[in-house]
Design a protein around this motif. Structure first.
Motif, mmCIF file in Angstrom:
data_model
loop_
_atom_site.group_PDB
_atom_site.id
_atom_site.type_symbol
_atom_site.label_atom_id
_atom_site.label_comp_id
_atom_site.label_asym_id
_atom_site.label_seq_id
_atom_site.Cartn_x
_atom_site.Cartn_y
_atom_site.Cartn_z
ATOM 1 N N HIS A 81 0.831 -1.202 0.000
ATOM 2 C CA HIS A 81 0.000 0.000 0.000
ATOM 3 C C HIS A 81 0.869 1.256 0.000
ATOM 4 O O HIS A 81 0.560 2.235 -0.690
ATOM 5 C CB HIS A 81 -0.905 -0.008 1.230
ATOM 6 N N THR A 140 -3.911 -0.377 -4.104
ATOM 7 C CA THR A 140 -4.720 -1.573 -3.868
ATOM 8 C C THR A 140 -4.133 -2.788 -4.559
ATOM 9 O O THR A 140 -4.019 -3.867 -3.969
ATOM 10 C CB THR A 140 -6.161 -1.338 -4.360
ATOM 11 N N PRO A 195 -10.310 -7.864 5.223
ATOM 12 C CA PRO A 195 -10.784 -6.534 5.632
ATOM 13 C C PRO A 195 -10.241 -5.418 4.738
ATOM 14 O O PRO A 195 -10.961 -4.441 4.452
ATOM 15 C CB PRO A 195 -10.267 -6.398 7.069
ATOM 16 N N TYR A 196 -8.997 -5.540 4.306
ATOM 17 C CA TYR A 196 -8.420 -4.535 3.412
ATOM 18 C C TYR A 196 -9.168 -4.513 2.084
ATOM 19 O O TYR A 196 -9.479 -3.432 1.550
ATOM 20 C CB TYR A 196 -6.939 -4.835 3.183
ATOM 21 N N ALA A 229 -12.257 -5.384 1.514
ATOM 22 C CA ALA A 229 -13.573 -4.786 1.735
ATOM 23 C C ALA A 229 -13.479 -3.261 1.838
ATOM 24 O O ALA A 229 -14.319 -2.531 1.282
ATOM 25 C CB ALA A 229 -14.196 -5.369 2.999
ATOM 26 N N TRP A 230 -12.458 -2.791 2.537
ATOM 27 C CA TRP A 230 -12.252 -1.341 2.683
ATOM 28 C C TRP A 230 -11.995 -0.677 1.337
ATOM 29 O O TRP A 230 -12.608 0.340 1.003
ATOM 30 C CB TRP A 230 -11.077 -1.097 3.634
ATOM 31 N N ARG A 231 -11.109 -1.259 0.524
ATOM 32 C CA ARG A 231 -10.783 -0.668 -0.768
ATOM 33 C C ARG A 231 -11.967 -0.747 -1.738
ATOM 34 O O ARG A 231 -12.163 0.149 -2.566
ATOM 35 C CB ARG A 231 -9.575 -1.367 -1.379
ATOM 36 N N ARG A 232 -12.762 -1.808 -1.611
ATOM 37 C CA ARG A 232 -13.951 -1.932 -2.462
ATOM 38 C C ARG A 232 -14.933 -0.816 -2.143
ATOM 39 O O ARG A 232 -15.531 -0.220 -3.042
ATOM 40 C CB ARG A 232 -14.586 -3.298 -2.270
ATOM 41 N N ARG A 233 -15.123 -0.532 -0.860
ATOM 42 C CA ARG A 233 -16.030 0.567 -0.478
ATOM 43 C C ARG A 233 -15.519 1.898 -0.970
ATOM 44 O O ARG A 233 -16.306 2.734 -1.458
ATOM 45 C CB ARG A 233 -16.194 0.584 1.035
ATOM 46 N N LEU A 234 -14.203 2.119 -0.855
ATOM 47 C CA LEU A 234 -13.648 3.388 -1.331
ATOM 48 C C LEU A 234 -13.808 3.541 -2.841
ATOM 49 O O LEU A 234 -14.127 4.624 -3.332
ATOM 50 C CB LEU A 234 -12.161 3.469 -0.950
#
Length: 281
Positions: free
Chosen positions: A215, A226, A270-271, A273-278
């Motif tokens: 990252h 990502t 979790p990473y 999922a976080w990047r997908r939301r962003l």
């Protein structure tokens, strides 16, 4: 337990389908575009080929793993370019051209870097490890380069027909991927349990550090961060198992390899999922 011949066949077929789909989706111009930032690509290759093995070695030594478990984890760390990592990266909003180009470049370089790393580690661990470079090249070519080339060629020759076929191939590859994951989970829980909690902790710490390095070095664009983070966290179990089997590795080495696959995949979730939301926002 799953029949011994089923897992490798399903894995090879799934990887072939994933890379074929990637070849159909990515235009040659996108590969050229990715190399217009050679400094970024150099940082990415350093992170995946050099930084990740160093992180795994330091973490394993700090936690004090048994030697055979450490060998298995280090062996995984020197094997880059896991084909399924590309799809996971793309699903998290990674830059498609960068992720695909990094995947192909690392796969090709692995034919040189893996035998070289084995030689260096043989000195460190005072062992008698050996791997035939042509076997690694054969695995990389058949599993990654060949289907990618077929996809690229098909896109160039029959563009409209191939684009129409792409959704069907994507769905088929996803079904195969789900089936592969189910088979792996059924098949590897015993080796993972054998490896023990300290091995799992080592993998968790090393995987999170590898993702953080990716990252950090993958910027400034969020999409390339990502791609590199997921690439660094995910290693090529096929190459690692090839080297292990060629050297008649112990059960603990094999257990450590399977543990790496499972724990690293969970660690990066979790990473992702976080990047997908962003990316969606």
């Amino acid at each position: 337990m799953i029949p011994g011949e089923l897992l490798p066949v399903l894995a090879e077929a799934t990887i072939f389908a994933v890379m074929l789909h990637l070849g159909i989706c990515v235009d040659l111009r996108e590969y050229r575009e990715a190399w217009r930032s050679p400094w970024l690509m150099a940082k990415a290759l350093f992170a995946s080929l050099v930084a990740v093995p160093l992180v795994v070695i330091v973490t394993a030594r700090a936690i004090g793993l048994p030697r055979q478990a450490e060998v298995g984890l280090v062996l995984m760390s020197i094997c880059p370019s896991a084909p399924l990592a590309v799809w996971r990266a793309l699903g998290a909003g990674a830059d498609r051209s960068f992720a695909a180009t990094l995947q192909v470049t690392a796969a090709i370089l692995a034919t040189v870097t893996v035998p070289l790393a084995i030689s260096l580690l043989d000195e460190v661990y005072a062992g008698n490890a050996y791997v035939e470079p042509w076997r690694i090249a054969q695995l990389v070519f058949a599993g990654q380069v060949l289907p990618l080339a077929i996809g690229l060629g098909a896109r160039a020759l029959w563009h409209e027909k191939v684009i129409a076929f792409e959704p069907l191939l994507r769905r088929a590859a996803k079904v195969m991927l789900v089936a592969l994951l189910a088979v792996v989970l059924i098949d590897v829980w015993r080796p993972v349990a054998t490896a023990g909690p300290w091995v799992a902790l080592t993998i968790l710490v090393a995987a999170l550090c590898a993702a953080a390095i990716g990252h950090a070095l993958g910027g400034p664009a969020p999409s390339t961060r990502t791609a590199l983070a997921i690439t660094c966290c995910t290693r090529n179990a096929g190459l690692a198992l090839l080297v292990a089997s060629a050297n008649q590795a112990s059960d603990m080495v094999i257990a450590a390899i399977f543990s790496y696959v499972l724990v690293a995949a969970l660690a990066i979730t979790p990473y992702v999922a976080w990047r997908r939301r962003l990316a969606a926002s």
